[in-house]
Design a protein around this motif. Structure first.
Motif, PDB file in Angstrom:
ATOM      1  N   MET A 102       0.684  -1.143  -0.090  1.00 48.73           N
ATOM      2  CA  MET A 102      -0.124   0.009   0.091  1.00 48.73           C
ATOM      3  C   MET A 102       0.859   1.356   0.002  1.00 48.73           C
ATOM      4  N   SER A 103       0.722   2.150  -0.921  1.00 50.30           N
ATOM      5  CA  SER A 103       1.427   3.160  -0.999  1.00 50.30           C
ATOM      6  C   SER A 103       0.942   4.382  -0.315  1.00 50.30           C
ATOM      7  N   GLU A 104       2.089   5.617   0.115  1.00 53.16           N
ATOM      8  CA  GLU A 104       1.765   6.503   0.853  1.00 53.16           C
ATOM      9  C   GLU A 104       0.198   7.316   0.248  1.00 53.16           C
ATOM     10  N   SER A 105       0.069   7.445  -0.833  1.00 53.49           N
ATOM     11  CA  SER A 105      -1.162   7.873  -1.407  1.00 53.49           C
ATOM     12  C   SER A 105      -2.482   7.112  -1.225  1.00 53.49           C
ATOM     13  N   THR A 106      -2.319   6.044  -0.662  1.00 54.00           N
ATOM     14  CA  THR A 106      -3.603   5.220  -0.162  1.00 54.00           C
ATOM     15  C   THR A 106      -3.778   5.369   1.494  1.00 54.00           C
ATOM     16  N   THR A 107      -2.800   5.887   1.980  1.00 56.13           N
ATOM     17  CA  THR A 107      -2.924   5.794   3.521  1.00 56.13           C
ATOM     18  C   THR A 107      -3.980   7.034   3.938  1.00 56.13           C
ATOM     19  N   PRO A 108      -4.956   6.755   4.837  1.00 55.68           N
ATOM     20  CA  PRO A 108      -5.880   7.479   5.043  1.00 55.68           C
ATOM     21  C   PRO A 108      -5.248   8.982   6.030  1.00 55.68           C
ATOM     22  N   ALA A 109      -5.905  10.086   5.658  1.00 63.50           N
ATOM     23  CA  ALA A 109      -5.480  11.339   6.362  1.00 63.50           C
ATOM     24  C   ALA A 109      -5.569  11.158   8.027  1.00 63.50           C
ATOM     25  N   LEU A 110      -4.828  11.871   8.549  1.00 59.98           N
ATOM     26  CA  LEU A 110      -4.919  11.773  10.310  1.00 59.98           C
ATOM     27  C   LEU A 110      -5.495  12.993  10.655  1.00 59.98           C
ATOM     28  N   PRO A 111      -6.253  12.897  11.744  1.00 55.51           N
ATOM     29  CA  PRO A 111      -6.493  11.662  12.539  1.00 55.51           C
ATOM     30  C   PRO A 111      -7.452  10.991  11.731  1.00 55.51           C
ATOM     31  N   VAL A 112      -7.488   9.453  12.253  1.00 58.47           N
ATOM     32  CA  VAL A 112      -8.457   8.537  11.737  1.00 58.47           C
ATOM     33  C   VAL A 112      -8.865   7.582  12.927  1.00 58.47           C
ATOM     34  N   THR A 113     -10.330   7.496  13.074  1.00 59.69           N
ATOM     35  CA  THR A 113     -10.742   6.310  13.915  1.00 59.69           C
ATOM     36  C   THR A 113     -11.184   4.913  13.261  1.00 59.69           C
ATOM     37  N   PHE A 114     -10.865   3.969  13.684  1.00 57.83           N
ATOM     38  CA  PHE A 114     -11.330   2.469  13.066  1.00 57.83           C
ATOM     39  C   PHE A 114     -12.018   2.121  14.031  1.00 57.83           C
ATOM     40  N   ARG A 115     -13.275   1.670  14.096  1.00 60.17           N
ATOM     41  CA  ARG A 115     -14.134   0.815  14.968  1.00 60.17           C
ATOM     42  C   ARG A 115     -15.229   0.023  13.902  1.00 60.17           C
ATOM     43  N   PRO A 116     -15.558  -0.938  14.717  1.00 60.50           N
ATOM     44  CA  PRO A 116     -16.531  -1.852  14.021  1.00 60.50           C
ATOM     45  C   PRO A 116     -17.812  -1.506  14.104  1.00 60.50           C
ATOM     46  N   GLY A 117     -18.178  -0.563  12.996  1.00 63.82           N
ATOM     47  CA  GLY A 117     -19.525   0.173  12.920  1.00 63.82           C
ATOM     48  C   GLY A 117     -20.811  -0.624  13.014  1.00 63.82           C
ATOM     49  N   ARG A 118     -20.879  -1.700  12.388  1.00 65.04           N
ATOM     50  CA  ARG A 118     -22.048  -2.416  12.405  1.00 65.04           C
ATOM     51  C   ARG A 118     -22.395  -3.129  13.783  1.00 65.04           C
ATOM     52  N   THR A 119     -21.030  -3.665  14.213  1.00 70.13           N
ATOM     53  CA  THR A 119     -21.269  -4.292  15.458  1.00 70.13           C
ATOM     54  C   THR A 119     -21.674  -3.224  16.621  1.00 70.13           C
ATOM     55  N   ARG A 120     -21.329  -2.066  16.432  1.00 71.12           N
ATOM     56  CA  ARG A 120     -21.401  -1.178  17.480  1.00 71.12           C
ATOM     57  C   ARG A 120     -23.069  -0.767  17.339  1.00 71.12           C
ATOM     58  N   VAL A 121     -23.395  -0.581  16.364  1.00 68.72           N
ATOM     59  CA  VAL A 121     -24.995  -0.375  16.075  1.00 68.72           C
ATOM     60  C   VAL A 121     -25.861  -1.355  16.621  1.00 68.72           C
ATOM     61  N   ILE A 122     -25.576  -2.528  16.193  1.00 70.59           N
ATOM     62  CA  ILE A 122     -26.082  -3.899  16.818  1.00 70.59           C
ATOM     63  C   ILE A 122     -26.165  -3.698  18.299  1.00 70.59           C
ATOM     64  N   LEU A 123     -25.042  -3.748  19.055  1.00 73.66           N
ATOM     65  CA  LEU A 123     -25.095  -3.737  20.508  1.00 73.66           C
ATOM     66  C   LEU A 123     -25.619  -2.577  21.090  1.00 73.66           C
ATOM     67  N   LEU A 124     -25.325  -1.384  20.592  1.00 74.64           N
ATOM     68  CA  LEU A 124     -26.202  -0.292  21.077  1.00 74.64           C
ATOM     69  C   LEU A 124     -27.784  -0.317  20.749  1.00 74.64           C
ATOM     70  N   THR A 125     -28.440  -0.899  19.739  1.00 76.79           N
ATOM     71  CA  THR A 125     -29.380  -1.129  19.613  1.00 76.79           C
ATOM     72  C   THR A 125     -29.975  -1.971  20.585  1.00 76.79           C
ATOM     73  N   MET A 126     -29.408  -3.180  20.736  1.00 82.37           N
ATOM     74  CA  MET A 126     -29.650  -4.170  21.794  1.00 82.37           C
ATOM     75  C   MET A 126     -29.769  -3.575  22.869  1.00 82.37           C
ATOM     76  N   ALA A 127     -28.994  -3.121  23.330  1.00 82.10           N
ATOM     77  CA  ALA A 127     -28.931  -2.420  24.648  1.00 82.10           C
ATOM     78  C   ALA A 127     -30.198  -1.458  25.100  1.00 82.10           C
ATOM     79  N   CYS A 128     -30.475  -0.638  24.162  1.00 82.99           N
ATOM     80  CA  CYS A 128     -31.710   0.349  24.091  1.00 82.99           C
ATOM     81  C   CYS A 128     -33.072  -0.725  24.120  1.00 82.99           C
ATOM     82  N   VAL A 129     -33.064  -1.547  23.400  1.00 84.59           N
ATOM     83  CA  VAL A 129     -34.371  -2.426  23.328  1.00 84.59           C
ATOM     84  C   VAL A 129     -34.520  -3.286  24.609  1.00 84.59           C
ATOM     85  N   MET A 130     -33.339  -3.837  24.996  1.00 88.70           N
ATOM     86  CA  MET A 130     -33.184  -4.679  26.182  1.00 88.70           C
ATOM     87  C   MET A 130     -33.739  -3.795  27.303  1.00 88.70           C
TER      88      MET A 130
END
Length: 151
Positions: A1-29
């Protein structure tokens, strides 16, 4: 992967779908258990409070499970796992690993240890996790020991 394909900083990586599912389930429960506590006429006030407390406790666990993320900036990487947060300088990260079958990314560190980074996990969104792992690897190569070797 070259430098041109590196993301701009700052960048946050998180499991978005998993997070949505967990937070939705927390509210519903929480809502369902609280509603049941209020609808059951035989329950006294103390029992209703214990239902709501239990709902809050279970929802809190799901919120904790939705917490992981990896934040990369100019100075390094912050790895936020379920209950711990660790700040790493770029030079401390020797390698970013996401092998087939791994539940999340592992960072090989200069002190000889390996740190799990739960913020990048292929569970629900495998392609996204692979893309994020490659981006973090490119950032580590560009800012960390790879950049120091080139200099």
């Amino acid at each position: 992967m070259s430098e041109s394909t590196t993301p701009a900083l700052p960048v946050t990586f998180r499991p978005g779908r998993t997070r949505v599912i967990l937070l939705t389930m927390a509210c519903v429960m929480f809502v369902v258990i609280t509603a049941v506590a209020l609808m059951l006429e035989r329950l006294g006030p103390g029992e209703r409070v214990s239902f709501v407390f239990t709902a809050a406790l279970l929802s809190g666990v799901l919120v904790l499970l939705s917490r992981p993320k990896v934040v990369a900036d100019d100075k390094g990487v912050t790895v936020v796992n379920i209950t711990r947060t660790r700040r790493l300088a770029w030079a401390e990260i020797l390698k970013v690993n996401l092998r087939p079958g791994d539940p999340w990314v592992f960072l090989d560190l200069s002190d000889g240890t390996s740190l799990p980074a739960l913020g990048i996990q292929p569970g629900v969104a495998k392609e996204s996790a692979i893309r994020d792992a490659r981006a973090l690897r490119a950032l580590a190569d560009a800012h960390g020991t790879g950049a120091e070797r080139a200099a």
